[in-house]
Design a protein around this motif. Structure first.
Motif: not given
Length: 192
Positions: A123-124, A152, A155-158, A177, A179-180
Protein backbone atom coordinates in the motif's frame (compact mmCIF):
# COMPACT_ATOMS: atom_id res chain seq x y z
CA UNK A 1 13.15 0.88 -28.95
CA UNK A 2 12.82 -1.45 -26.00
CA UNK A 3 10.23 -3.39 -24.04
CA UNK A 4 9.50 -6.93 -22.92
CA UNK A 5 8.41 -10.14 -24.62
CA UNK A 6 6.73 -13.10 -22.97
CA UNK A 7 8.20 -16.55 -23.53
CA UNK A 8 6.36 -19.34 -21.69
CA UNK A 9 5.90 -17.90 -18.17
CA UNK A 10 8.89 -15.57 -18.25
CA UNK A 11 9.27 -12.04 -19.59
CA UNK A 12 12.50 -11.00 -21.30
CA UNK A 13 13.52 -7.41 -21.91
CA UNK A 14 14.48 -6.59 -25.47
CA UNK A 15 16.10 -3.94 -27.61
CA UNK A 16 15.14 -3.38 -31.24
CA UNK A 17 16.42 -1.02 -33.90
CA UNK A 18 14.64 0.14 -37.05
CA UNK A 19 16.11 1.65 -40.19
CA UNK A 20 15.05 4.93 -41.78
CA UNK A 21 12.32 3.17 -43.80
CA UNK A 22 10.73 1.79 -40.61
CA UNK A 23 11.84 -1.82 -41.09
CA UNK A 24 13.81 -3.81 -38.52
CA UNK A 25 17.53 -3.14 -38.98
CA UNK A 26 19.00 -6.58 -39.64
CA UNK A 27 22.50 -5.22 -38.92
CA UNK A 28 21.49 -4.89 -35.26
CA UNK A 29 21.65 -7.92 -32.97
CA UNK A 30 19.83 -10.90 -34.46
CA UNK A 31 17.50 -9.71 -37.22
CA UNK A 32 17.01 -6.35 -35.50
CA UNK A 33 16.46 -7.66 -31.94
CA UNK A 34 18.57 -8.26 -28.83
CA UNK A 35 16.92 -10.20 -25.98
CA UNK A 36 17.94 -9.70 -22.36
CA UNK A 37 17.91 -13.32 -21.29
CA UNK A 38 18.32 -14.34 -17.66
CA UNK A 39 16.80 -16.86 -15.26
CA UNK A 40 14.55 -14.40 -13.43
CA UNK A 41 13.01 -12.45 -16.32
CA UNK A 42 13.14 -8.73 -17.06
CA UNK A 43 11.53 -5.79 -18.77
CA UNK A 44 13.11 -2.68 -20.27
CA UNK A 45 11.08 0.44 -19.49
CA UNK A 46 13.16 3.20 -21.07
CA UNK A 47 16.32 3.98 -23.04
CA UNK A 48 18.91 6.69 -22.52
CA UNK A 49 21.82 7.60 -24.76
CA UNK A 50 24.92 6.65 -22.78
CA UNK A 51 27.50 8.12 -25.13
CA UNK A 52 27.12 9.72 -28.53
CA UNK A 53 30.85 9.33 -29.20
CA UNK A 54 30.93 5.59 -28.52
CA UNK A 55 27.34 5.10 -29.72
CA UNK A 56 26.17 3.21 -26.64
CA UNK A 57 22.67 3.08 -25.22
CA UNK A 58 21.45 2.35 -21.69
CA UNK A 59 18.35 0.29 -20.98
CA UNK A 60 16.58 0.65 -17.62
CA UNK A 61 13.86 -1.54 -16.24
CA UNK A 62 13.05 -4.28 -13.78
CA UNK A 63 13.85 -7.92 -13.12
CA UNK A 64 10.86 -10.20 -12.58
CA UNK A 65 11.19 -12.15 -9.31
CA UNK A 66 12.01 -10.43 -7.08
CA UNK A 67 11.41 -7.05 -8.70
CA UNK A 68 14.70 -5.15 -8.75
CA UNK A 69 15.73 -2.21 -10.88
CA UNK A 70 18.16 -3.07 -13.68
CA UNK A 71 20.57 -1.26 -15.97
CA UNK A 72 22.05 -2.77 -19.11
CA UNK A 73 24.30 -1.20 -21.73
CA UNK A 74 24.35 -2.03 -25.44
CA UNK A 75 26.52 -0.86 -28.31
CA UNK A 76 24.87 0.29 -31.51
CA UNK A 77 25.37 -3.16 -33.10
CA UNK A 78 23.54 -4.85 -30.19
CA UNK A 79 26.64 -6.21 -28.47
CA UNK A 80 27.20 -5.68 -24.75
CA UNK A 81 28.67 -2.36 -23.57
CA UNK A 82 31.68 -3.76 -21.73
CA UNK A 83 32.35 -0.50 -19.84
CA UNK A 84 29.11 -0.95 -17.88
CA UNK A 85 29.66 -3.82 -15.41
CA UNK A 86 31.78 -5.76 -17.90
CA UNK A 87 28.74 -6.17 -20.16
CA UNK A 88 26.58 -7.66 -17.38
CA UNK A 89 23.23 -6.50 -16.00
CA UNK A 90 23.46 -4.12 -13.02
CA UNK A 91 20.75 -5.06 -10.50
CA UNK A 92 19.67 -2.69 -7.72
CA UNK A 93 19.60 -4.94 -4.67
CA UNK A 94 20.37 -2.28 -2.07
CA UNK A 95 16.85 -1.87 -0.59
CA UNK A 96 14.98 -4.43 1.49
CA UNK A 97 11.84 -3.82 -0.57
CA UNK A 98 11.42 -4.68 -4.20
CA UNK A 99 12.07 -1.75 -6.53
CA UNK A 100 11.87 -0.71 -10.16
CA UNK A 101 13.60 1.80 -12.44
CA UNK A 102 11.36 3.77 -14.80
CA UNK A 103 13.81 6.25 -16.32
CA UNK A 104 17.52 7.06 -16.48
CA UNK A 105 19.77 9.85 -17.67
CA UNK A 106 23.50 10.15 -18.18
CA UNK A 107 25.45 13.23 -17.15
CA UNK A 108 27.21 14.67 -20.20
CA UNK A 109 29.90 16.14 -17.94
CA UNK A 110 30.90 13.04 -15.95
CA UNK A 111 29.23 10.06 -17.63
CA UNK A 112 27.57 9.15 -14.32
CA UNK A 113 24.23 7.38 -14.65
CA UNK A 114 21.16 8.43 -12.67
CA UNK A 115 18.15 6.10 -12.40
CA UNK A 116 14.77 6.92 -10.89
CA UNK A 117 11.78 4.79 -10.00
CA UNK A 118 10.18 3.55 -6.80
CA UNK A 119 10.29 1.03 -3.98
CA UNK A 120 7.43 -1.43 -4.09
CA UNK A 121 5.07 -2.09 -1.22
CA UNK A 122 1.53 -3.37 -0.85
CA UNK A 123 0.00 0.00 0.00
CA UNK A 124 3.04 2.24 0.02
CA UNK A 125 5.87 3.09 -2.33
CA UNK A 126 8.52 5.81 -2.23
CA UNK A 127 10.60 7.58 -4.87
CA UNK A 128 13.95 5.85 -5.34
CA UNK A 129 16.90 7.49 -7.07
CA UNK A 130 20.42 6.16 -7.49
CA UNK A 131 23.58 7.46 -9.10
CA UNK A 132 26.09 5.10 -10.66
CA UNK A 133 29.62 5.57 -11.92
CA UNK A 134 30.10 4.91 -15.66
CA UNK A 135 31.26 1.39 -14.73
CA UNK A 136 27.92 0.53 -13.08
CA UNK A 137 29.09 0.76 -9.45
CA UNK A 138 27.03 2.90 -7.10
CA UNK A 139 28.46 6.40 -6.71
CA UNK A 140 29.09 6.59 -2.95
CA UNK A 141 29.44 10.40 -3.14
CA UNK A 142 25.66 10.60 -3.79
CA UNK A 143 23.09 10.53 -1.02
CA UNK A 144 24.37 9.66 2.41
CA UNK A 145 27.30 7.62 1.17
CA UNK A 146 25.43 4.67 -0.33
CA UNK A 147 24.82 6.01 -3.82
CA UNK A 148 21.03 6.13 -3.49
CA UNK A 149 18.21 8.11 -1.84
CA UNK A 150 14.67 7.13 -0.91
CA UNK A 151 12.17 10.01 -0.73
CA UNK A 152 8.65 9.90 0.69
CA UNK A 153 6.30 12.48 -0.82
CA UNK A 154 2.78 11.51 0.26
CA UNK A 155 1.06 8.95 2.47
CA UNK A 156 0.66 6.23 -0.16
CA UNK A 157 2.33 5.53 -3.52
CA UNK A 158 5.07 7.87 -4.79
CA UNK A 159 6.76 7.18 -8.13
CA UNK A 160 9.69 8.95 -9.77
CA UNK A 161 8.88 8.80 -13.48
CA UNK A 162 11.21 11.22 -15.24
CA UNK A 163 14.49 12.99 -14.67
CA UNK A 164 17.08 15.30 -16.07
CA UNK A 165 20.70 15.87 -15.07
CA UNK A 166 21.65 19.54 -15.22
CA UNK A 167 25.09 20.70 -16.44
CA UNK A 168 26.09 21.35 -12.79
CA UNK A 169 25.20 17.67 -11.95
CA UNK A 170 22.07 18.60 -9.99
CA UNK A 171 19.20 16.21 -10.65
CA UNK A 172 15.58 17.11 -11.44
CA UNK A 173 12.99 14.36 -10.82
CA UNK A 174 9.31 14.48 -11.67
CA UNK A 175 6.62 11.98 -10.83
CA UNK A 176 3.26 11.34 -9.24
CA UNK A 177 1.95 10.64 -5.78
CA UNK A 178 -1.29 8.74 -5.25
CA UNK A 179 -3.36 9.01 -2.05
CA UNK A 180 -6.84 7.47 -1.96
CA UNK A 181 -8.60 9.02 -4.97
CA UNK A 182 -6.15 11.90 -5.43
CA UNK A 183 -3.24 11.92 -7.86
CA UNK A 184 -0.79 14.81 -7.75
CA UNK A 185 2.38 15.63 -9.67
CA UNK A 186 5.65 16.64 -8.06
CA UNK A 187 9.06 17.97 -9.07
CA UNK A 188 12.16 17.47 -6.89
CA UNK A 189 15.70 18.78 -7.18
CA UNK A 190 18.58 16.79 -5.73
CA UNK A 191 21.75 18.75 -5.06
CA UNK A 192 24.02 15.73 -5.29
Amino acid sequence: MAGSLREANLFHGFFARYDEAGALDTQYGENGFVLVENDIGSSIEALAMRSVESETVLGVGTTAVPNRGLLIGKNMDGSADLELAGGNIVISDFTAEENAWLQAAVSPASGRIVAVGFTEGFEEADVLIARYLPTGSLDNSFGEGGGWVRTKIGKSVDMGQGLSVQPDEKIIVCGTTFTNDLTEAFVLRYIG
